[in-house]
Scaffold this active site. Structure first.
Site, PDB file in Angstrom:
ATOM      1  N   ASP A  39       4.165   8.151   2.238  1.00 14.88           N
ATOM      2  CA  ASP A  39       3.122   7.804   1.283  1.00 14.88           C
ATOM      3  C   ASP A  39       1.723   7.956   1.847  1.00 14.88           C
ATOM      4  O   ASP A  39       1.530   8.077   3.041  1.00 14.88           O
ATOM      5  CB  ASP A  39       3.291   6.325   0.890  1.00 14.88           C
ATOM      6  CG  ASP A  39       4.293   6.172  -0.230  1.00 14.88           C
ATOM      7  OD1 ASP A  39       4.637   7.182  -0.835  1.00 14.88           O
ATOM      8  OD2 ASP A  39       4.701   5.022  -0.478  1.00 14.88           O
ATOM      9  N   LYS A  61       0.074   9.072  -3.421  1.00 19.72           N
ATOM     10  CA  LYS A  61      -1.033   9.261  -4.350  1.00 19.72           C
ATOM     11  C   LYS A  61      -2.280   9.589  -3.550  1.00 19.72           C
ATOM     12  O   LYS A  61      -2.468   9.130  -2.447  1.00 19.72           O
ATOM     13  CB  LYS A  61      -1.318   7.961  -5.102  1.00 19.72           C
ATOM     14  CG  LYS A  61      -0.243   7.564  -6.035  1.00 19.72           C
ATOM     15  CD  LYS A  61      -0.644   6.277  -6.727  1.00 19.72           C
ATOM     16  CE  LYS A  61       0.606   5.497  -7.084  1.00 19.72           C
ATOM     17  NZ  LYS A  61       0.341   4.148  -7.509  1.00 19.72           N
ATOM     18  N   MET A 176      -4.180  -4.494  -4.020  1.00 18.80           N
ATOM     19  CA  MET A 176      -4.575  -3.483  -5.006  1.00 18.80           C
ATOM     20  C   MET A 176      -5.725  -3.965  -5.886  1.00 18.80           C
ATOM     21  O   MET A 176      -5.840  -3.565  -7.044  1.00 18.80           O
ATOM     22  CB  MET A 176      -3.376  -3.100  -5.891  1.00 18.80           C
ATOM     23  CG  MET A 176      -2.207  -2.560  -5.084  1.00 18.80           C
ATOM     24  SD  MET A 176      -0.764  -2.225  -6.081  1.00 18.80           S
ATOM     25  CE  MET A 176      -0.128  -3.864  -6.364  1.00 18.80           C
TER      26      MET A 176
HETATM   27  N1  SAH Z   1       3.869  -2.456   0.488  1.00 23.40           N
HETATM   28  C1  SAH Z   1       2.497  -2.614   0.899  1.00 23.40           C
HETATM   29  C2  SAH Z   1       1.573  -2.791  -0.268  1.00 23.40           C
HETATM   30  C3  SAH Z   1       1.474  -1.591  -1.161  1.00 23.40           C
HETATM   31  S1  SAH Z   1       0.336  -1.795  -2.453  1.00 23.40           S
HETATM   32  C4  SAH Z   1       2.390  -3.773   1.892  1.00 23.40           C
HETATM   33  O1  SAH Z   1       3.360  -4.511   2.119  1.00 23.40           O
HETATM   34  O2  SAH Z   1       1.324  -3.921   2.469  1.00 23.40           O
HETATM   35  C5  SAH Z   1      -1.131  -1.166  -1.721  1.00 23.40           C
HETATM   36  C6  SAH Z   1      -2.092  -2.278  -1.419  1.00 23.40           C
HETATM   37  O3  SAH Z   1      -1.779  -2.876  -0.163  1.00 23.40           O
HETATM   38  C7  SAH Z   1      -3.514  -1.830  -1.269  1.00 23.40           C
HETATM   39  O4  SAH Z   1      -4.162  -1.669  -2.514  1.00 23.40           O
HETATM   40  C8  SAH Z   1      -4.094  -2.974  -0.481  1.00 23.40           C
HETATM   41  O5  SAH Z   1      -4.346  -4.075  -1.283  1.00 23.40           O
HETATM   42  C9  SAH Z   1      -2.947  -3.325   0.451  1.00 23.40           C
HETATM   43  N2  SAH Z   1      -3.096  -2.648   1.748  1.00 23.40           N
HETATM   44  C10 SAH Z   1      -2.224  -1.819   2.322  1.00 23.40           C
HETATM   45  N3  SAH Z   1      -2.659  -1.408   3.530  1.00 23.40           N
HETATM   46  C11 SAH Z   1      -3.850  -2.012   3.720  1.00 23.40           C
HETATM   47  C12 SAH Z   1      -4.798  -2.008   4.764  1.00 23.40           C
HETATM   48  N4  SAH Z   1      -4.622  -1.283   5.865  1.00 23.40           N
HETATM   49  N5  SAH Z   1      -5.916  -2.748   4.624  1.00 23.40           N
HETATM   50  C13 SAH Z   1      -6.113  -3.486   3.517  1.00 23.40           C
HETATM   51  N6  SAH Z   1      -5.260  -3.532   2.496  1.00 23.40           N
HETATM   52  C14 SAH Z   1      -4.123  -2.807   2.593  1.00 23.40           C
END
Ligand code: SAH
Length: 505
Positions: A39, A61, A176
């Protein structure tokens, strides 16, 4: 369960960004994978754990670009597994937290394909830790809510029960929600949260691009108004945010915020990457050299079959040592034939590689270049030397020795070639100006790097700081028009890392 003949899907959480937050199990599955579907939020450096032959498929995406439909991804997983492959589905953070991991597994399960699930460090906990915010804390917060800040269409309202959420006393974490910050704040205040409630928004947490805005529900929109908060960002709300100023640590590391390109492969790269991470930098792995067997083994074979004739054996690189030892084994020759020959190396890593073979190193010159080695050899008149090295290398050493009356056999032990790899990710970072330092550990890393990146990226590379391991490499870089600002006094990888640290102090 790991029956290769049946095909297998392994759902792996890659963590929030920092390479070190991948689990051991995740790494092991990447090493075994035949196919990897990854991803947008996955650290692209993780491909370095995969086999060369593994098929890498990007299914993420991108801003403004339509993503692969979920159904298409499901079908791809199924089809690849049906080809009896180990298919790793690599997802950002943890796959079961807003990662649609459940949906993908349901699709796999429905058609009877075996699967394994490897959890990951979710951004919820990972990013909070790197921001210095404990999500629960005695007397401050005893519950944690993980909430979506998104809706299907990514516009308008977020369909959650705002009243219930606003009435919770513990910590609230929105994922998100980068673009929805004003809406989130407005709803929480409207449904009863105090405007004084502390809030932090952390963008690109656990990476060099980590950026945090802190304030209260009443002030945060104004505070962050100037900078456009873009995904991925995590929003943390609650009293625990006040602990950040005391606990934050990542942002204080000496190389925090710096992206450093590593152009070597193998052990050298591993030690650089580890050290850079310790210093808080984000290593960007972009190997430009691949070492393979030479076209013709006969000069080395001849030498190995007549080892007893040599007075000195000179190793100029770790690869030279490795390929020499491998070949010795392959043709079943014996190192004991060397008898009284002296063993010379350039550089401590090369010496270490020789010692690892159980061979004593007689001389490691003070400066790790050929000129210095020649000095330490002293009288070479009538002596015979063997130099197992790369097919193409500097001629200084053999030429000088011959001038001094020595007999020198240069035996190609390996060949360096350009790896075939995509420049896309690096190109993007160079163009947006988010690469701080490019490191070079030999002249060939410079030339190969420039060949791979091409004319078109040269202006961006000239604007980036260049760190070179020693004067020869630096000269090659300067001759190519690059701006070499960092070079250590000792020509080793660890001194190079120290030099980068000092440069930024
Ligand atoms: N499965 C992922 C979340 C996917 S949804 C998890 O467990 O983290 C994607 C969201 O995750 C982003 O919009 C943001 O809110 C958060 N996110 C993922 N990586 C991030 C990062 N390095 N810094 C801040 N937010 C992050």
């Amino acid at each position: 369960m790991t029956n290769k003949n049946k095909g297998l899907v392994v759902l792996v959480g890659a963590g929030p960004g920092d390479m070190g937050l991948l689990t051991l199990s995740g790494k092991q599955w990447l090493q075994k994978a035949d196919v990897v579907l990854y991803d947008h939020l996955v650290n692209p450096d993780m491909i370095r754990f995969t086999q060369k032959s593994a098929e890498m498929i990007y299914v993420g995406k991108k801003e403004g670009v339509a993503s692969m439909e979920q159904e298409q991804i499901n079908n791809l997983l199924i089809n690849k597994a049906r080809e009896e492959k180990i298919v790793v589905r690599l997802k950002g953070g943890d796959p079961f937290i807003f990662g649609r991991g459940g949906e993908e597994i349901q699709a796999i399960q429905a058609v009877g394909i075996p699967f394994i699930i490897v959890p990951g460090v979710t951004s919820v906990t990972g990013v909070a830790a790197y921001a210095g915010i404990p999500l629960t804390h005695r007397h401050l917060s005893s519950t944690l809510s993980i909430i979506t800040g998104s809706n299907e269409k990514n516009q308008g309202d977020i369909h959650i029960d705002w009243e219930k959420i606003a009435s919770r006393s513990g910590t609230l974490v929105f994922l998100m929600g980068a673009r929805k910050l004003p809406l989130i704040v407005e709803k929480l205040i409207k449904f009863g949260k105090s405007p004084d409630t502390p809030i932090a928004v952390v963008q690109w947490g656990t990476t060099a691009r980590q950026k945090t805005w802190t304030g209260t529900l009443g002030t945060i929109v104004e505070i962050s108004a100037e900078d456009k908060i873009l995904p991925p960002a995590l929003t943390i709300i609650g009293e625990v945010v006040n602990l950040k100023s005391k606990i934050e640590w990542y942002e204080h590391l000496p190389l925090f915020g710096k992206t450093v390109v590593v152009t070597r492969k193998g052990d050298q790269a591993d030690s650089m990457i580890d050290r850079l991470r310790e210093l808080g930098a984000e290593p960007f792995f972009f190997p430009v050299i691949e070492t393979i067997a030479p076209d013709d083994w006969s000069p080395l074979d001849n030498a190995l079959n007549n080892l007893s004739q040599y007075d000195g054996l000179i190793f100029t690189s770790v690869n030279g040592v490795r390929f020499f030892a491998e070949r010795l084994k392959t043709i079943e020759q014996d190192i004991r034939e060397l008898k009284g020959a002296r063993v010379y190396t350039i550089g401590p890593k090369t010496a270490e590689a020789v010692r690892d073979l159980g061979i004593r190193v007689d001389v490691v010159p003070e400066n790790f270049i050929a000129e210095s080695l020649i000095e330490s050899i002293g009288n070479a008149e009538g002596k015979r030397f063997l130099i197992p090295r790369a097919t193409v290398a500097r001629e200084t050493l053999p030429e000088q020795l011959r001038k001094m009356g020595a007999l020198v056999d240069v035996a190609p032990a390996y060949k360096t070639v350009l790896p075939s790899q995509s420049v896309d990710a690096l190109e993007k970072r160079l163009k947006e100006g988010s690469v701080d330092v490019i490191t070079f550990t030999s002249s060939s890393t410079v030339t190969n790097f420039l060949t791979l990146t091409g004319e078109q990226l040269l202006p961006a590379i000239k604007n980036t700081k260049i760190a070179c391991i020693g004067p020869i490499t630096a000269k090659t870089a300067r001759d190519a028009g690059l701006n070499v600002e960092i070079m250590p006094e000792q020509y080793t990888v660890s001194s190079l890392m120290d030099a980068i640290e000092i440069f930024y102090q």
